[in-house]
Design a protein around this motif. Structure first.
Motif, PDB file in Angstrom:
ATOM      1  N   LYS A  47      -9.035  -4.439   4.384  1.00 30.37           N
ATOM      2  CA  LYS A  47      -8.790  -3.446   3.334  1.00 30.37           C
ATOM      3  C   LYS A  47      -7.299  -3.112   3.259  1.00 30.37           C
ATOM      4  CE  LYS A  47     -13.272  -1.043   3.558  1.00 30.37           C
ATOM      5  NZ  LYS A  47     -13.644  -1.096   2.125  1.00 30.37           N
ATOM      6  N   SER A  48      -6.846  -2.718   2.102  1.00 30.81           N
ATOM      7  CA  SER A  48      -5.458  -2.294   1.928  1.00 30.81           C
ATOM      8  C   SER A  48      -5.270  -0.891   2.506  1.00 30.81           C
ATOM      9  CB  SER A  48      -5.090  -2.295   0.444  1.00 30.81           C
ATOM     10  OG  SER A  48      -5.825  -1.283  -0.243  1.00 30.81           O
ATOM     11  N   PHE A  49      -4.014  -0.516   2.692  1.00 36.19           N
ATOM     12  CA  PHE A  49      -3.744   0.846   3.162  1.00 36.19           C
ATOM     13  C   PHE A  49      -4.257   1.870   2.155  1.00 36.19           C
ATOM     14  CE2 PHE A  49      -0.425  -1.509   5.539  1.00 36.19           C
ATOM     15  CZ  PHE A  49      -0.761  -1.087   6.812  1.00 36.19           C
ATOM     16  N   LYS A  50      -4.159   1.549   0.889  1.00 41.31           N
ATOM     17  CA  LYS A  50      -4.642   2.458  -0.156  1.00 41.31           C
ATOM     18  C   LYS A  50      -6.148   2.661  -0.037  1.00 41.31           C
ATOM     19  CE  LYS A  50      -4.535   3.159  -5.173  1.00 41.31           C
ATOM     20  NZ  LYS A  50      -4.086   2.586  -6.475  1.00 41.31           N
ATOM     21  N   GLU A  51      -6.864   1.570   0.244  1.00 46.24           N
ATOM     22  CA  GLU A  51      -8.315   1.691   0.400  1.00 46.24           C
ATOM     23  C   GLU A  51      -8.661   2.494   1.644  1.00 46.24           C
ATOM     24  OE1 GLU A  51     -10.202  -2.334  -1.503  1.00 46.24           O
ATOM     25  OE2 GLU A  51      -8.957  -2.587   0.285  1.00 46.24           O
ATOM     26  N   ARG A  52      -7.966   2.263   2.739  1.00 39.88           N
ATOM     27  CA  ARG A  52      -8.239   3.035   3.956  1.00 39.88           C
ATOM     28  C   ARG A  52      -7.966   4.520   3.722  1.00 39.88           C
ATOM     29  NH1 ARG A  52      -4.682  -0.875   7.872  1.00 39.88           N
ATOM     30  NH2 ARG A  52      -5.668  -2.842   7.234  1.00 39.88           N
ATOM     31  N   ALA A  53      -6.889   4.814   2.996  1.00 36.52           N
ATOM     32  CA  ALA A  53      -6.529   6.211   2.731  1.00 36.52           C
ATOM     33  C   ALA A  53      -7.619   6.925   1.940  1.00 36.52           C
ATOM     34  CB  ALA A  53      -5.205   6.269   1.984  1.00 36.52           C
ATOM     35  N   ARG A  54      -8.322   6.195   1.093  1.00 38.93           N
ATOM     36  CA  ARG A  54      -9.406   6.822   0.325  1.00 38.93           C
ATOM     37  C   ARG A  54     -10.468   7.375   1.266  1.00 38.93           C
ATOM     38  NH1 ARG A  54     -14.405   5.882  -1.385  1.00 38.93           N
ATOM     39  NH2 ARG A  54     -14.508   3.830  -0.402  1.00 38.93           N
ATOM     40  N   HIS A  55     -10.778   6.640   2.319  1.00 37.61           N
ATOM     41  CA  HIS A  55     -11.769   7.118   3.291  1.00 37.61           C
ATOM     42  C   HIS A  55     -11.257   8.359   4.030  1.00 37.61           C
ATOM     43  CE1 HIS A  55     -14.470   3.591   3.004  1.00 37.61           C
ATOM     44  NE2 HIS A  55     -13.354   2.923   2.741  1.00 37.61           N
ATOM     45  N   SER A  98      -3.917  13.653   5.478  1.00 36.67           N
ATOM     46  CA  SER A  98      -2.974  13.553   4.363  1.00 36.67           C
ATOM     47  C   SER A  98      -1.759  12.711   4.722  1.00 36.67           C
ATOM     48  CB  SER A  98      -2.536  14.958   3.933  1.00 36.67           C
ATOM     49  OG  SER A  98      -1.597  14.897   2.884  1.00 36.67           O
ATOM     50  N   TRP A  99      -1.115  13.000   5.879  1.00 35.87           N
ATOM     51  CA  TRP A  99       0.154  12.323   6.203  1.00 35.87           C
ATOM     52  C   TRP A  99      -0.057  10.853   6.513  1.00 35.87           C
ATOM     53  CZ3 TRP A  99       3.047   9.567   9.660  1.00 35.87           C
ATOM     54  CH2 TRP A  99       4.439   9.555   9.425  1.00 35.87           C
ATOM     55  N   TYR A 100      -1.046  10.540   7.346  1.00 31.84           N
ATOM     56  CA  TYR A 100      -1.261   9.137   7.697  1.00 31.84           C
ATOM     57  C   TYR A 100      -1.766   8.335   6.505  1.00 31.84           C
ATOM     58  CZ  TYR A 100      -0.418  10.716  12.409  1.00 31.84           C
ATOM     59  OH  TYR A 100       0.169  11.277  13.523  1.00 31.84           O
ATOM     60  N   GLY A 101      -2.581   8.982   5.661  1.00 28.49           N
ATOM     61  CA  GLY A 101      -3.038   8.297   4.468  1.00 28.49           C
ATOM     62  C   GLY A 101      -1.898   7.924   3.539  1.00 28.49           C
ATOM     63  N   LYS A 102      -0.894   8.787   3.454  1.00 24.61           N
ATOM     64  CA  LYS A 102       0.229   8.549   2.546  1.00 24.61           C
ATOM     65  C   LYS A 102       1.302   7.646   3.152  1.00 24.61           C
ATOM     66  CE  LYS A 102      -0.108  12.948   0.046  1.00 24.61           C
ATOM     67  NZ  LYS A 102       0.542  14.270  -0.191  1.00 24.61           N
ATOM     68  N   ASN A 103       1.477   7.694   4.462  1.00 25.74           N
ATOM     69  CA  ASN A 103       2.656   7.069   5.069  1.00 25.74           C
ATOM     70  C   ASN A 103       2.402   5.831   5.917  1.00 25.74           C
ATOM     71  OD1 ASN A 103       5.051   9.012   4.461  1.00 25.74           O
ATOM     72  ND2 ASN A 103       3.351  10.350   5.033  1.00 25.74           N
ATOM     73  N   ALA A 104       1.158   5.566   6.285  1.00 26.40           N
ATOM     74  CA  ALA A 104       0.892   4.425   7.161  1.00 26.40           C
ATOM     75  C   ALA A 104       1.343   3.115   6.524  1.00 26.40           C
ATOM     76  CB  ALA A 104      -0.588   4.364   7.515  1.00 26.40           C
ATOM     77  N   GLY A 105       1.114   2.969   5.232  1.00 33.19           N
ATOM     78  CA  GLY A 105       1.502   1.734   4.559  1.00 33.19           C
ATOM     79  C   GLY A 105       2.990   1.475   4.620  1.00 33.19           C
ATOM     80  N   MET A 153      -4.850   7.780  13.062  1.00 35.31           N
ATOM     81  CA  MET A 153      -3.813   6.763  13.266  1.00 35.31           C
ATOM     82  C   MET A 153      -4.440   5.391  13.479  1.00 35.31           C
ATOM     83  SD  MET A 153      -0.943   8.616  15.659  1.00 35.31           S
ATOM     84  CE  MET A 153      -2.004   9.740  16.551  1.00 35.31           C
ATOM     85  N   ALA A 154      -5.462   5.350  14.319  1.00 33.23           N
ATOM     86  CA  ALA A 154      -6.116   4.078  14.616  1.00 33.23           C
ATOM     87  C   ALA A 154      -6.730   3.468  13.365  1.00 33.23           C
ATOM     88  CB  ALA A 154      -7.186   4.288  15.686  1.00 33.23           C
ATOM     89  N   LEU A 155      -7.410   4.283  12.580  1.00 29.80           N
ATOM     90  CA  LEU A 155      -8.064   3.772  11.382  1.00 29.80           C
ATOM     91  C   LEU A 155      -7.052   3.280  10.357  1.00 29.80           C
ATOM     92  CD1 LEU A 155     -10.930   6.381  10.863  1.00 29.80           C
ATOM     93  CD2 LEU A 155     -11.119   4.066  11.786  1.00 29.80           C
ATOM     94  N   MET A 156      -6.006   4.046  10.119  1.00 33.95           N
ATOM     95  CA  MET A 156      -5.028   3.614   9.123  1.00 33.95           C
ATOM     96  C   MET A 156      -4.298   2.351   9.562  1.00 33.95           C
ATOM     97  SD  MET A 156      -5.288   5.256   6.383  1.00 33.95           S
ATOM     98  CE  MET A 156      -3.871   4.464   5.603  1.00 33.95           C
ATOM     99  N   ALA A 157      -4.207   2.120  10.873  1.00 29.30           N
ATOM    100  CA  ALA A 157      -3.584   0.892  11.372  1.00 29.30           C
ATOM    101  C   ALA A 157      -4.550  -0.286  11.344  1.00 29.30           C
ATOM    102  CB  ALA A 157      -3.066   1.102  12.789  1.00 29.30           C
ATOM    103  N   GLY A 158      -5.821  -0.039  10.987  1.00 36.17           N
ATOM    104  CA  GLY A 158      -6.776  -1.127  10.837  1.00 36.17           C
ATOM    105  C   GLY A 158      -7.688  -1.359  12.017  1.00 36.17           C
ATOM    106  N   ASN A 159      -7.815  -0.385  12.929  1.00 37.68           N
ATOM    107  CA  ASN A 159      -8.603  -0.552  14.151  1.00 37.68           C
ATOM    108  C   ASN A 159      -9.988   0.062  14.041  1.00 37.68           C
ATOM    109  OD1 ASN A 159      -6.441  -1.654  15.982  1.00 37.68           O
ATOM    110  ND2 ASN A 159      -5.480   0.270  15.403  1.00 37.68           N
ATOM    111  N   ALA A 160     -10.866  -0.359  14.959  1.00 37.26           N
ATOM    112  CA  ALA A 160     -12.114   0.343  15.230  1.00 37.26           C
ATOM    113  C   ALA A 160     -11.879   1.292  16.402  1.00 37.26           C
ATOM    114  CB  ALA A 160     -13.225  -0.640  15.561  1.00 37.26           C
ATOM    115  N   VAL A 161     -12.735   2.323  16.536  1.00 38.55           N
ATOM    116  CA  VAL A 161     -12.520   3.368  17.533  1.00 38.55           C
ATOM    117  C   VAL A 161     -13.807   3.672  18.284  1.00 38.55           C
ATOM    118  CG1 VAL A 161     -11.863   5.772  17.915  1.00 38.55           C
ATOM    119  CG2 VAL A 161     -10.697   4.438  16.154  1.00 38.55           C
TER     120      VAL A 161
END
Length: 528
Positions: A47-55, A98-105, A153-161
């Motif tokens: 998924k893209s960062f934009k898609e992850r941020a939606r979650h 909010s912050w990680y959703g906007k800035n992780a990408g 942080m983990a989710l926006m970087a693309g990880n499972a937790v």
């Protein structure tokens, strides 16, 4: 009794009432759980960062809509007041989404790296790829905001937790499950593990967790690091603090005493970044102590009621922590410390783990409350002759998480801050930067290794990967076979070209290097 039948009961440390009962996770199922997490992680990483941020936005909406319920769950499970839970637990979680959703990408986007002219034919990018499945073992003092920030942080970087919350606050783990459910994540991407911290950590390592994030005590952190060494599993450890506050003669004492009361007594002093030691310059020491004593006596500790949120300080979270705080106070008094003021009890404090906010003077470095982390509502104030003496005493500790300097002179304060041996130093404030998603959190010395929060925290959730390629279709590099006198001279000319000792040297090296490069890189290797 089987693992499935074992349960853990969450008791309200302020009242002793049962809050929730949860089943232990059968750790025999961990291989299956990790396999499920890996399968979900592969889909999630696509998924893209934009898609992850939606979650994450869905989670944030859930947090905002149910803020009061979440604050109540934290208060009942941990013992802190609902105001405290709302300010330091619920609000930071919404900010993190909010912050990680906007800035992780932006933080994790591939980066181009430039190099020397000698490597002009090479292009390099650095990419930050997900670790895979990360484990989080979180503490009971901030049972919601600490793990949730790491989860985002983990989710926006693309990880499972896989999350293991503290045994003292399992009801908060269940609340985190509901928040993550609201995020509509792929099944298995997030899983809540209930059980013994040491047993879960061992199972994580044995089953190939990709990285472990742990917040807790120094001894526990050292044990986990030794375990991790057996499999070379990377770890991030936040292990506490014994945090100093330095009050200079020109400080605004009204603000300084307000800040000291907040940062020393908040969460019943159970904050690794909270004030434990205060060093006050001699000329304002007595006035500072008088003001802080007055404010300490005005504070109220107790269980509060559902219809009354006017209590300032709740209970400690565990009976063991209460005993530690009592021991530290007894030790200080036996060695000559004085109690200047204590908070007043409100309501029934006999059935909870309550300890009054306590202001001590006449302290020294032999006392446990000065040389160790008390992790309770005790503030120790010491008189110093000047800023230099304060710095020396502040830096003596083996723990180095946060610190603060209080002065009206910002330039002077920043200069002194650079000399304090802590991961965070604030001017005229204390104990709030953990709530800043954009600011890295972590300490030096035995306060831990690694960072969470901010760009640095996001990077901790990734593996750095270098990708390098040629711009032009060269046959060979300058340093490839065959080795001969021409190659040797070519390398010397390359060195003088790169680092000439004058324009004529550079020109001479250039004239000799250029034809050799063309021959070496673009002609065939003729083999008899």
């Amino acid at each position: 009794m089987t693992a499935e039948q074992q349960t853990v009961t969450d008791y309200n440390p302020a009242t002793g009432a049962a809050v929730a009962e949860l089943n232990h996770t059968d750790l025999a199922t961990l291989p299956e759980r990790i396999a499920k997490a890996r399968a979900a992680q592969h889909r999630w990483a696509a998924k893209s960062f934009k898609e992850r941020a939606r979650h994450l936005r869905l989670m944030r909406d859930y947090i905002v809509e149910r803020a009061e319920d979440l604050a109540t769950i934290v208060s009942d499970s941990n013992g802190k007041t609902r105001v405290d839970a709302l300010a330091t637990e619920v609000l930071p979680c919404a900010l993190a989404c909010s912050w990680y959703g906007k800035n992780a990408g932006k933080v994790l986007a591939p980066q181009r790296r430039g190099g020397h002219l000698l490597f002009a034919n090479k292009s390099t990018t650095v990419e930050h790829l997900p670790l895979g499945v990360v484990g989080i073992i979180s503490p009971w003092n901030y049972p919601l905001s600490i793990p949730f920030g790491e989860i985002t942080m983990a989710l926006m970087a693309g990880n499972a937790v896989l999350l293991k919350v503290a045994a003292a606050t399992p009801a908060v783990g269940r609340a985190i499950e509901r928040i993550l459910d609201a995020g509509e994540l792929p099944e298995g991407l997030f899983q809540h593990i209930v059980g013994s911290g040491s047993q879960v950590a061992t199972a994580f390592f044995e089953n190939g967790i990709d990285k472990l994030f742990f917040t807790g005590s120094v001894p526990a952190g050292k044990t986990l690091m030794a375990q991790a060494a057996q499999t070379l599993t990377p770890v991030s450890l936040e292990l506490g603090g014994n945090d100093p506050m330095i009050v200079l003669a020109d400080a605004d004492l009204e603000r300084a005493t307000n800040g000291a009361a907040w940062a020393g007594y908040q969460n019943a002093g159970q904050s690794c970044g909270g004030v434990e030691r205060i060093y006050v310059e001699d000329s304002v020491h007595d006035e500072f102590v008088a003001l802080l004593a007055k404010k300490t006596r005005a504070l109220r500790h107790g269980p509060g009621r559902r219809d009354d949120i006017s209590v300032d300080i709740g209970s400690l979270t565990t009976e063991g922590q209460l005993r530690t705080v009592q021991q530290h106070l007894e030790d200080a008094l036996a060695k000559g410390a004085r109690i200047e003021a204590q908070s007043q009890p409100v309501g029934d404090v006999e059935h909870g783990y309550f300890f009054p906010a306590t202001l001590l003077t006449g302290v020294n470095d032999t006392m446990l409350t000065v040389c160790e982390e008390t992790f309770g509502p005790i503030i120790a104030v010491e008189r110093v002759t000047d800023a230099e003496q304060a710095l020396t005493r502040a830096n003596r500790s083996n723990l180095a998480l946060t610190s603060s300097i209080w002065t009206r002179d910002t330039r002077k304060g920043r200069a002194l801050a650079a000399r304090l041996q802590t991961g965070v130093t604030t001017l005229n404030d204390h104990l709030y930067t953990h709530g800043l998603s954009e600011a890295p959190w972590g300490g030096w010395k035995e306060s831990g290794i690694g960072r969470t929060h901010g760009p640095e925290g996001l990077l901790e959730m990734t593996n750095a990967k270098v990708i390098n390629w040629d711009r032009l279709p060269a046959k060979r590099n300058l340093w490839w076979y065959p080795f001969d006198q021409a190659t040797y001279r070519g390398l010397l000319n390359a060195l003088h070209f790169a680092f000439p000792r004058g324009p004529l040297k550079w020109l001479g090296a250039s004239l000799k290097l250029t034809p050799f490069l063309v021959r070496k890189m673009f002609s065939k290797w003729k083999v008899d």
